[in-house]
Design an enzyme around this catalytic site. Structure first.
Site, PDB file in Angstrom:
ATOM      1  N   TYR A 142     118.549 -58.365  14.788  1.00 18.91           N
ATOM      2  CA  TYR A 142     117.850 -57.203  14.226  1.00 18.91           C
ATOM      3  C   TYR A 142     118.286 -57.025  12.777  1.00 18.91           C
ATOM      4  CZ  TYR A 142     116.431 -52.330  13.519  1.00 18.91           C
ATOM      5  OH  TYR A 142     115.858 -51.180  13.044  1.00 18.91           O
ATOM      6  N   ASP A 242     123.223 -61.383   6.904  1.00 16.90           N
ATOM      7  CA  ASP A 242     123.076 -59.958   7.162  1.00 16.90           C
ATOM      8  C   ASP A 242     124.395 -59.445   7.735  1.00 16.90           C
ATOM      9  OD1 ASP A 242     122.575 -57.413   8.000  1.00 16.90           O
ATOM     10  OD2 ASP A 242     120.790 -57.893   9.178  1.00 16.90           O
ATOM     11  N   LYS A 270     126.900 -49.766   6.548  1.00 19.82           N
ATOM     12  CA  LYS A 270     127.823 -49.182   7.504  1.00 19.82           C
ATOM     13  C   LYS A 270     129.223 -48.930   6.927  1.00 19.82           C
ATOM     14  CE  LYS A 270     125.214 -50.934  11.481  1.00 19.82           C
ATOM     15  NZ  LYS A 270     124.649 -49.663  11.965  1.00 19.82           N
TER      16      LYS A 270
END
Length: 430
Positions: A142, A242, A270
């Site tokens: 994702y 990613d 994050k």
């Protein structure tokens, strides 16, 4: 009816599904979501003032624990001078310099506000730099909800999506966009080699989670990573790591520092924002120079480099850079996994576990899965029962079998002992 139920019913009147991110709705596991009122260290308290040990830590960012006093103080100081300027600040430079120092593959970096924005922008940059359209991604990974990436995607999409090959995982995504995205099995070297042999001159970029965390935790094989780096180099394609989830979470230098791979572009989020809405993408100066205002690849954002988020990120990176931080975090996470495994074995429940840094995988299977297909064959029903049993014991796991879990430096031995004790009771109930 409890206060969580009251809030959930109220939320559904004005918020689709009652939540602002789909997995929070508890659709896979059933039941009522917990509405959080406050959090501190390794804990949060819900609307009924029930305390839970948190094992998702805001899906990764809270690596130093919730409401760490030093981070809170840094945010307060920044907020006193305003929340946003829409103009450059020295703090942005400091954060960019620190990222480039910690990740040598990143020579220049552009701040954005979310992981989706980072990956979307990195793909646009790769296409602009190469003059090609085709993107390769992998099943179960994702990379945010940009249209071209919602094909066989992981995270919440695994709960809600049709698994048809190369069909969009979401409504509203044109099939015309999907044709520019090839989806291959994670860890399948031969599939990668075959695509590059046939279409290598059309591939703008390969994007992957270097340690997958959106179909539970899945490690790549060294052969898979080596082949990917060699093939992208050979064909002039951009390799995008990613690391929105893994960056500063599995190691100070991210997954790339553990794997010895030098990507062309890296996406971060994050941890780098300390829990504030903050992300970034960066890489080789030659590629980054194609971004506006230097080049013709446009990207912009009013809140990019937000001063309050920058302050949270800088202080968080300072804390995680202190001697022994990752050794302690890694050791505690491994200890927790050992406790889970021993508790499951004692109860006769088939369970496998894995962890990297402060990120872990718990699988209701006889062995650790290494692909999207293997993850879908784990015992989801057993996970659902375990999830609710643990919730009853005051431990909050990700409400989906397709999500990795996260610890923080605040998860000390006393907290781990409490989690394992809860797991021993919960496995016995399955």
């Amino acid at each position: 009816m409890g206060q969580n139920d009251v809030l959930f019913e109220r939320a559904q009147k004005t918020i689709p599904g009652g939540v602002n991110s789909p997995v929070r709705a508890f659709r896979q596991v059933g039941g009522t979501p917990r509405f959080v009122s406050k959090a501190k260290g390794p804990y949060f308290w819900d609307a009924e003032n029930t305390r839970y040990i948190d094992l998702i830590m805001s899906w990764g960012p809270m690596i130093v624990g919730h409401a760490h006093p030093e981070v809170v103080q840094a945010v307060q100081r920044a907020a006193e001078t305003s929340f946003s300027y829409g103009a450059p600040t020295e703090g942005e430079i400091e954060l960019a310099e620190r990222i480039c120092e910690l990740m040598p593959s990143v020579e220049q970096v552009r701040m954005v506000s979310s992981g989706t924005e980072a990956t979307m922008s990195a793909l646009r940059l790769a296409r602009g730099y190469t003059g090609r359209d085709l993107i390769i991604k992998f099943e179960g990974c994702y990379h945010g909800h940009a249209d071209s990436l919602l094909v066989k995607a992981g995270s919440g999409l695994l709960t809600f999506a049709d698994s048809t090959q190369n069909a969009p995982s979401s409504g509203g995504v044109p099939q015309d966009l999907v044709k520019h995205t090839l989806v291959l099995p994670y860890n399948d070297v031969s599939a990668l080699e075959e695509v590059f042999a046939k279409q290598g001159d059309q591939v703008a970029a390969v994007i992957l989670e270097p340690i997958a965390g959106n179909m539970n935790l899945i490690r790549p094989t060294p052969e898979f990573l080596s082949a990917m780096r060699a093939l992208t180099n050979q064909h002039g394609s951009i390799l995008i790591y990613d690391e929105v989830m893994t960056g500063f979470r599995v190691a100070l230098g991210g997954a790339q520092s553990l794997q010895g791979i030098v990507p062309d572009l890296t996406c971060l989020g994050k941890v780098m924002g300390g829990g504030m809405p903050m992300a970034a993408f960066g890489g080789k100066k030659e590629i980054m120079s194609k971004l506006a205002p230097l080049g013709n690849v446009y990207q912009a954002g009013t809140l990019s480099g937000n001063p309050v988020a920058v302050a949270a990120g800088l202080k968080t990176l300072e804390i995680v850079s202190r001697p022994g931080f990752y050794e302690c975090l890694t050791g505690q996470t491994e200890k927790l996994m050992m406790g889970f495994k021993q508790a499951a074995d004692k109860a006769g429940v088939p369970v496998a576990v894995d962890s990297v840094g402060g990120m872990f995988g718990l699988y209701f299977a006889n062995e650790i899965p290494n692909s999207f297909e293997a993850v879908t064959k784990t015992d989801i029903e057993a996970f659902k029962k375990f999830f609710h049993a643990m919730l009853d014991e005051g431990v909050y796991l990700a409400p989906s079998a397709y999500e990795a879990g996260f610890t923080s430096i605040a998860h000390d031995n006393a907290v781990l002992d409490e989690i394992v004790a809860a797991a021993e009771k919960s496995f016995q109930k399955i």
